[in-house]
Motif scaffolding. Structure first.
Motif, PDB file in Angstrom:
ATOM      1  N   UNK A  57      -2.947  -0.689  -6.497  1.00  0.00           N
ATOM      2  CA  UNK A  57      -2.810  -1.056  -5.086  1.00  0.00           C
ATOM      3  C   UNK A  57      -1.789  -0.148  -4.422  1.00  0.00           C
ATOM      4  N   UNK A  58      -2.112   0.291  -3.234  1.00  0.00           N
ATOM      5  CA  UNK A  58      -1.169   1.107  -2.470  1.00  0.00           C
ATOM      6  C   UNK A  58      -0.127   0.182  -1.852  1.00  0.00           C
ATOM      7  N   UNK A  59       1.132   0.554  -1.994  1.00  0.00           N
ATOM      8  CA  UNK A  59       2.225  -0.267  -1.466  1.00  0.00           C
ATOM      9  C   UNK A  59       2.623   0.241  -0.091  1.00  0.00           C
ATOM     10  N   UNK A  60       2.749  -0.701   0.839  1.00  0.00           N
ATOM     11  CA  UNK A  60       3.127  -0.366   2.209  1.00  0.00           C
ATOM     12  C   UNK A  60       4.316  -1.237   2.608  1.00  0.00           C
ATOM     13  N   UNK A  61       5.276  -0.642   3.288  1.00  0.00           N
ATOM     14  CA  UNK A  61       6.438  -1.361   3.792  1.00  0.00           C
ATOM     15  C   UNK A  61       6.340  -1.373   5.306  1.00  0.00           C
ATOM     16  N   UNK A  72      16.227  -3.032   0.386  1.00  0.00           N
ATOM     17  CA  UNK A  72      15.090  -3.156  -0.538  1.00  0.00           C
ATOM     18  C   UNK A  72      14.777  -1.825  -1.222  1.00  0.00           C
ATOM     19  N   UNK A  73      14.844  -0.747  -0.459  1.00  0.00           N
ATOM     20  CA  UNK A  73      14.556   0.589  -0.992  1.00  0.00           C
ATOM     21  C   UNK A  73      15.606   0.982  -2.024  1.00  0.00           C
ATOM     22  N   UNK A  74      16.870   0.695  -1.719  1.00  0.00           N
ATOM     23  CA  UNK A  74      17.960   1.033  -2.651  1.00  0.00           C
ATOM     24  C   UNK A  74      17.870   0.208  -3.931  1.00  0.00           C
ATOM     25  N   UNK A 126       4.326   3.757  -0.682  1.00  0.00           N
ATOM     26  CA  UNK A 126       3.673   5.037  -0.378  1.00  0.00           C
ATOM     27  C   UNK A 126       3.688   5.294   1.123  1.00  0.00           C
ATOM     28  N   UNK A 127       3.661   4.187   1.893  1.00  0.00           N
ATOM     29  CA  UNK A 127       3.621   4.277   3.357  1.00  0.00           C
ATOM     30  C   UNK A 127       4.678   3.346   3.935  1.00  0.00           C
ATOM     31  N   UNK A 187       4.884   8.461   3.076  1.00  0.00           N
ATOM     32  CA  UNK A 187       4.482   8.773   4.454  1.00  0.00           C
ATOM     33  C   UNK A 187       5.216   7.789   5.357  1.00  0.00           C
ATOM     34  N   UNK A 188       5.823   8.301   6.421  1.00  0.00           N
ATOM     35  CA  UNK A 188       6.559   7.452   7.357  1.00  0.00           C
ATOM     36  C   UNK A 188       5.873   7.519   8.715  1.00  0.00           C
ATOM     37  N   UNK A 189       5.515   6.348   9.223  1.00  0.00           N
ATOM     38  CA  UNK A 189       4.813   6.270  10.503  1.00  0.00           C
ATOM     39  C   UNK A 189       5.593   5.348  11.433  1.00  0.00           C
ATOM     40  N   UNK A 190       5.925   5.849  12.615  1.00  0.00           N
ATOM     41  CA  UNK A 190       6.593   5.030  13.623  1.00  0.00           C
ATOM     42  C   UNK A 190       5.524   4.276  14.396  1.00  0.00           C
TER      43      UNK A 190
END
Length: 110
Positions: free
Chosen positions: A5-9, A44-46, A52-53, A82-85
């Motif tokens: 599964x692709x993980x998205x935040x 959470x990231x730390x 992935x996104x 990938x970072x999307x605003x």
């Protein structure tokens, strides 16, 4: 847990939008993590979250999306993500600033 599964935040202070986006992405098969602010997301990231996104709003209390992107860069985090605003701020200078801070794309919500 499925490893493919692709993980998205998704980072947004609007609970309604977070719920809506979460439901849609889960229906599409994504593993969805949410954060109500840039600082919440950074924490959470730390702690090891590696989506992935990343979809990030700009206008949020405490730490806005621009500052979140700035922190990711200065801490060397999520280089492969990938970072999307996703923002209601659609001025050319906002879009330019987002991309300069590392956003791969900039989508105006309204």
């Amino acid at each position: 847990m499925s490893g493919n599964k692709h993980k998205i935040l998704i980072i947004d202070d609007d609970e309604f939008l977070l719920d809506m986006y979460s439901i849609k992405f889960r229906e599409l098969g994504y593993d969805v993590e949410i954060a109500f602010s840039g600082s919440d997301a950074l924490e959470k990231i730390k702690k090891g979250l590696e989506p992935e996104i990343v979809l990030v709003d700009i206008v949020m209390p405490n730490m806005d999306g621009f500052e979140f992107l700035r922190q990711l860069n200065s801490d060397g985090l999520l280089k492969k993500s990938k970072k999307v605003v996703l923002s209601n701020l659609g001025q050319e200078e906002d879009i330019k600033k987002g991309k300069e801070l590392g956003a791969d794309d900039y989508i105006v919500k309204a």
